[in-house]
Design a protein around this motif. Sequence first.
Motif, PDB file in Angstrom:
ATOM      1  N   VAL A 389       0.862  -1.180   0.000  1.00 19.98           N
ATOM      2  CA  VAL A 389       0.000   0.000   0.000  1.00 19.98           C
ATOM      3  C   VAL A 389       0.903   1.235   0.000  1.00 19.98           C
ATOM      4  O   VAL A 389       1.421   1.617   1.048  1.00 19.98           O
ATOM      5  N   PRO A 390       1.132   1.872  -1.134  1.00 13.08           N
ATOM      6  CA  PRO A 390       1.966   3.084  -1.160  1.00 13.08           C
ATOM      7  C   PRO A 390       1.296   4.218  -0.383  1.00 13.08           C
ATOM      8  O   PRO A 390       0.073   4.360  -0.387  1.00 13.08           O
ATOM      9  N   LEU A 391       2.117   5.024   0.263  1.00 11.14           N
ATOM     10  CA  LEU A 391       1.618   6.132   1.078  1.00 11.14           C
ATOM     11  C   LEU A 391       2.131   7.453   0.525  1.00 11.14           C
ATOM     12  O   LEU A 391       3.245   7.531  -0.018  1.00 11.14           O
ATOM     13  N   PRO A 392       1.346   8.523   0.653  1.00  9.94           N
ATOM     14  CA  PRO A 392       1.835   9.842   0.228  1.00  9.94           C
ATOM     15  C   PRO A 392       3.032  10.278   1.056  1.00  9.94           C
ATOM     16  O   PRO A 392       3.247   9.823   2.183  1.00  9.94           O
ATOM     17  N   ALA A 393       3.829  11.181   0.492  1.00  9.18           N
ATOM     18  CA  ALA A 393       5.041  11.641   1.178  1.00  9.18           C
ATOM     19  C   ALA A 393       4.720  12.437   2.434  1.00  9.18           C
ATOM     20  O   ALA A 393       5.560  12.558   3.328  1.00  9.18           O
ATOM     21  N   SER A 394       3.498  12.990   2.528  1.00 11.34           N
ATOM     22  CA  SER A 394       3.125  13.802   3.688  1.00 11.34           C
ATOM     23  C   SER A 394       2.711  12.981   4.896  1.00 11.34           C
ATOM     24  O   SER A 394       2.456  13.540   5.959  1.00 11.34           O
ATOM     25  N   VAL A 395       2.636  11.644   4.747  1.00 18.11           N
ATOM     26  CA  VAL A 395       2.261  10.791   5.875  1.00 18.11           C
ATOM     27  C   VAL A 395       3.458  10.642   6.805  1.00 18.11           C
ATOM     28  O   VAL A 395       4.535  10.211   6.384  1.00 18.11           O
ATOM     29  N   LYS A 396       3.247  10.996   8.081  1.00 22.61           N
ATOM     30  CA  LYS A 396       4.325  10.902   9.064  1.00 22.61           C
ATOM     31  C   LYS A 396       4.394   9.517   9.691  1.00 22.61           C
ATOM     32  O   LYS A 396       5.476   8.973   9.927  1.00 22.61           O
ATOM     33  N   SER A 397       3.239   8.925   9.967  1.00 18.33           N
ATOM     34  CA  SER A 397       3.216   7.610  10.611  1.00 18.33           C
ATOM     35  C   SER A 397       1.837   6.991  10.423  1.00 18.33           C
ATOM     36  O   SER A 397       0.890   7.646   9.974  1.00 18.33           O
ATOM     37  N   ILE A 398       1.758   5.697  10.764  1.00 15.70           N
ATOM     38  CA  ILE A 398       0.505   4.958  10.735  1.00 15.70           C
ATOM     39  C   ILE A 398       0.242   4.431  12.144  1.00 15.70           C
ATOM     40  O   ILE A 398       1.093   3.738  12.725  1.00 15.70           O
ATOM     41  N   ALA A 399      -0.910   4.779  12.665  1.00 19.12           N
ATOM     42  CA  ALA A 399      -1.276   4.353  14.020  1.00 19.12           C
ATOM     43  C   ALA A 399      -2.319   3.242  13.957  1.00 19.12           C
ATOM     44  O   ALA A 399      -3.147   3.201  13.043  1.00 19.12           O
ATOM     45  N   ASP A 400      -2.244   2.359  14.941  1.00 10.69           N
ATOM     46  CA  ASP A 400      -3.237   1.302  15.116  1.00 10.69           C
ATOM     47  C   ASP A 400      -3.390   0.463  13.839  1.00 10.69           C
ATOM     48  O   ASP A 400      -4.505   0.219  13.368  1.00 10.69           O
ATOM     49  N   LEU A 401      -2.271   0.014  13.286  1.00  8.18           N
ATOM     50  CA  LEU A 401      -2.293  -0.843  12.105  1.00  8.18           C
ATOM     51  C   LEU A 401      -2.559  -2.272  12.557  1.00  8.18           C
ATOM     52  O   LEU A 401      -1.788  -2.854  13.325  1.00  8.18           O
ATOM     53  N   ARG A 402      -3.636  -2.853  12.063  1.00  5.15           N
ATOM     54  CA  ARG A 402      -4.052  -4.170  12.558  1.00  5.15           C
ATOM     55  C   ARG A 402      -4.814  -4.910  11.465  1.00  5.15           C
ATOM     56  O   ARG A 402      -5.379  -4.298  10.552  1.00  5.15           O
ATOM     57  N   VAL A 403      -4.799  -6.240  11.575  1.00  9.39           N
ATOM     58  CA  VAL A 403      -5.566  -7.102  10.676  1.00  9.39           C
ATOM     59  C   VAL A 403      -6.880  -7.419  11.367  1.00  9.39           C
ATOM     60  O   VAL A 403      -6.913  -8.114  12.396  1.00  9.39           O
ATOM     61  N   LEU A 404      -7.979  -6.887  10.844  1.00 10.70           N
ATOM     62  CA  LEU A 404      -9.290  -7.096  11.459  1.00 10.70           C
ATOM     63  C   LEU A 404      -9.823  -8.497  11.177  1.00 10.70           C
ATOM     64  O   LEU A 404     -10.368  -9.148  12.068  1.00 10.70           O
ATOM     65  N   ARG A 405      -9.680  -8.939   9.950  1.00  8.16           N
ATOM     66  CA  ARG A 405     -10.211 -10.236   9.565  1.00  8.16           C
ATOM     67  C   ARG A 405      -9.179 -10.930   8.697  1.00  8.16           C
ATOM     68  O   ARG A 405      -8.665 -10.366   7.736  1.00  8.16           O
ATOM     69  N   GLY A 406      -8.851 -12.169   9.045  1.00  7.48           N
ATOM     70  CA  GLY A 406      -7.846 -12.911   8.296  1.00  7.48           C
ATOM     71  C   GLY A 406      -6.555 -13.025   9.098  1.00  7.48           C
ATOM     72  O   GLY A 406      -6.517 -12.834  10.315  1.00  7.48           O
ATOM     73  N   ASN A 407      -5.481 -13.349   8.382  1.00  9.57           N
ATOM     74  CA  ASN A 407      -4.175 -13.562   8.993  1.00  9.57           C
ATOM     75  C   ASN A 407      -3.126 -12.732   8.281  1.00  9.57           C
ATOM     76  O   ASN A 407      -3.422 -11.945   7.391  1.00  9.57           O
ATOM     77  N   GLY A 408      -1.899 -12.894   8.687  1.00 10.58           N
ATOM     78  CA  GLY A 408      -0.798 -12.209   8.045  1.00 10.58           C
ATOM     79  C   GLY A 408      -0.136 -11.212   8.969  1.00 10.58           C
ATOM     80  O   GLY A 408      -0.645 -10.880  10.043  1.00 10.58           O
ATOM     81  N   ASP A 409       1.026 -10.747   8.547  1.00  5.23           N
ATOM     82  CA  ASP A 409       1.805  -9.763   9.300  1.00  5.23           C
ATOM     83  C   ASP A 409       1.889  -8.484   8.481  1.00  5.23           C
ATOM     84  O   ASP A 409       2.379  -8.505   7.348  1.00  5.23           O
ATOM     85  N   ALA A 410       1.430  -7.391   9.071  1.00  2.00           N
ATOM     86  CA  ALA A 410       1.494  -6.082   8.428  1.00  2.00           C
ATOM     87  C   ALA A 410       2.634  -5.293   9.055  1.00  2.00           C
ATOM     88  O   ALA A 410       2.682  -5.123  10.277  1.00  2.00           O
ATOM     89  N   GLY A 411       3.561  -4.844   8.219  1.00  2.00           N
ATOM     90  CA  GLY A 411       4.738  -4.135   8.714  1.00  2.00           C
ATOM     91  C   GLY A 411       4.792  -2.707   8.212  1.00  2.00           C
ATOM     92  O   GLY A 411       4.531  -2.429   7.037  1.00  2.00           O
ATOM     93  N   TYR A 412       5.123  -1.792   9.127  1.00  2.00           N
ATOM     94  CA  TYR A 412       5.330  -0.390   8.778  1.00  2.00           C
ATOM     95  C   TYR A 412       6.184   0.255   9.859  1.00  2.00           C
ATOM     96  O   TYR A 412       6.002  -0.013  11.051  1.00  2.00           O
ATOM     97  N   ALA A 413       7.125   1.086   9.426  1.00  2.00           N
ATOM     98  CA  ALA A 413       7.959   1.860  10.336  1.00  2.00           C
ATOM     99  C   ALA A 413       7.879   3.319   9.911  1.00  2.00           C
ATOM    100  O   ALA A 413       7.764   3.607   8.705  1.00  2.00           O
ATOM    101  N   PRO A 414       7.914   4.262  10.859  1.00  2.00           N
ATOM    102  CA  PRO A 414       7.855   5.681  10.498  1.00  2.00           C
ATOM    103  C   PRO A 414       8.935   6.032   9.477  1.00  2.00           C
ATOM    104  O   PRO A 414      10.105   5.707   9.638  1.00  2.00           O
ATOM    105  N   GLY A 415       8.488   6.650   8.407  1.00  2.00           N
ATOM    106  CA  GLY A 415       9.398   7.004   7.324  1.00  2.00           C
ATOM    107  C   GLY A 415       9.320   6.077   6.124  1.00  2.00           C
ATOM    108  O   GLY A 415       9.849   6.413   5.066  1.00  2.00           O
ATOM    109  N   ASP A 416       8.672   4.904   6.275  1.00  2.00           N
ATOM    110  CA  ASP A 416       8.523   3.996   5.138  1.00  2.00           C
ATOM    111  C   ASP A 416       7.593   4.598   4.093  1.00  2.00           C
ATOM    112  O   ASP A 416       6.681   5.360   4.417  1.00  2.00           O
ATOM    113  N   GLU A 417       7.827   4.210   2.852  1.00  2.00           N
ATOM    114  CA  GLU A 417       7.017   4.730   1.760  1.00  2.00           C
ATOM    115  C   GLU A 417       5.768   3.899   1.518  1.00  2.00           C
ATOM    116  O   GLU A 417       4.909   4.316   0.735  1.00  2.00           O
ATOM    117  N   SER A 418       5.659   2.737   2.138  1.00  2.00           N
ATOM    118  CA  SER A 418       4.505   1.880   1.902  1.00  2.00           C
ATOM    119  C   SER A 418       4.310   0.935   3.077  1.00  2.00           C
ATOM    120  O   SER A 418       5.206   0.743   3.903  1.00  2.00           O
TER     121      SER A 418
END
Length: 556
Positions: A389-418
């Motif tokens: 999921v690409p993010l705009p350059a103005s995004v500083k961070s992503i809060a409360d990133l979670r998988v509501l339904r299903g499985n998998g690991d979602a990864g994001y660190a402040p400063g990542d582009e996606s």
Amino acid sequence: MSAIEALYIFDEHNTPLLEHTYIGRPPASSTLLPLYLAHADPRPSLIYLPDTNPPTLLYSIIQDQLLLLCPCSSDTEPLQVLEFLHRVADVLEDFLGSPLLASKIEASYDVVAQLLNEMVDGGIIACTEPNALRDVVDAPNFIKSLLGGVGLPSSTPSSLTPSAASFSLAGRPSPRLGPANTAPVSSTVPWRRANVRHTSNEMYVDIVETLEVTMSPSGRPLSAIANGTIAFTAKVSGVPDLILQLACPGGIQNAVSLPVFHPCVRLNRWKERPGELSFVPPDGRFVLAGYEVDLLGPAALDSFSTSATVKSLPKINIPATVSVHPSLGPSGSDFEVTLQLNPRFIGKSSHPGPGSGPKGGLGRGMSAPGFSSSGTTASPAIEEMVVHVPLPASVKSIADLRVLRGNGDAGYAPGDESIEWRISSKEIALLMSQDRGGGVGATATLRGTVIGEEEDSSELEPVSFSASTYDYNEDSPSKADKPRTKPQSTDNKRNKVLMPSCATLSFSVKGWLASGIKVESLNLDQKRSKGLGGGVTPYKGVKYMCVSRRGVEARC
């Protein structure tokens, strides 16, 4: 005809590795490299340099971080020179091994020099087939050991001839590797080595397709292209003559466009009988053919403008689709990414193992009940799936990133582009097993909240000062005394700019091709073949795979 004047090879640090001049006096590599680097990335494959003497056309490719440059000061065929550079890279990989590294070239300068001399004669492209070059150029020592270990000839026929024998200082001939009466042998087929011998005769066909799909916000496919490559591996003695028959729903001639073939393919046979490939293969692995298939069909563009209902729109059958739902929540700062899996791609069924029953549940490291990770032609299986999921350059961070339904690991660190959401094959099998049927397929959902940069003072509402006075009443404060609150619409507009605008899928599927192309038969023409021996039937194997590297894109 294009004339190859010189070839320059640089390593990943732009340090010269090799300078090979064929004809004339072309500009030196120290002159061309700064002019090439002066252009901004991405640099084109063809650059005109008017400041050199004489003015030069500079052709370039990058292979495994190595830079290959070829200058030409006369009128040339651009595609021919670029194809020559790609052939040089392929031949060096074939002789030195893949990936092509600077250390390999430095350790085998003698072999590289022989190859470059044989590939071009007086500036004219002569021989670029690896099989033919093996008849005249000795492979490096480690390649000889490798070929000898797998039963292939470790020395070329030219090294077994009397002319190759050297004499010692005493005038006595050195020991020869072959009999004294051996005559030089060259293959009658330019792309195949002479006197090919294999203890086990085998033939393998691997068809790999890359999928490129673009979906509109409504879920309608805008573009769907499958690019296929037919890789062939021939380990057959003598000179085999093969016939490969391809089939496709609706006919090969209606599905395949822009086909390309190896020189060994007889084009007249393909034109007379579309789908039939008749050829004498090179020894070893090579690319037999390539093609492109429009999965939406030629009438897709007309249906977009004339169709009024969703049912009449073109549809495609792909392993999974993804959709993005932005501007959710009270302030419009939340978003959801929904992954929809196709129930057809469940993989090969298997018997449930111990502990995989309904009571025991799914244990750690075990596959889902009734499913396995291996796919077949009858039951294709999705390998590990990745959602970007690409993010705009103005995004500083992503809060409360979670998988509501299903499985998998979602990864994001402040400063990542996606955002990267990974779902393994075991987790996909578990989702498939939880599907309640109906032909809809399993669904997984990812949710997050965007956080933008700190507000600038310029973005705040201006404060106006007035000369009017107001009465102060502690019991009933006036309207002007109440704290100002920012309108909710301001937050919604700001957060709308921070929302992701698309999502892409990466996956691979074994046992399935998006185009529906399959191998009907692979036969050996006994009348035309030579040197195989009577009663010998080569082993044949076929594999299919469809790959998407961020190829399925959904826009919102």
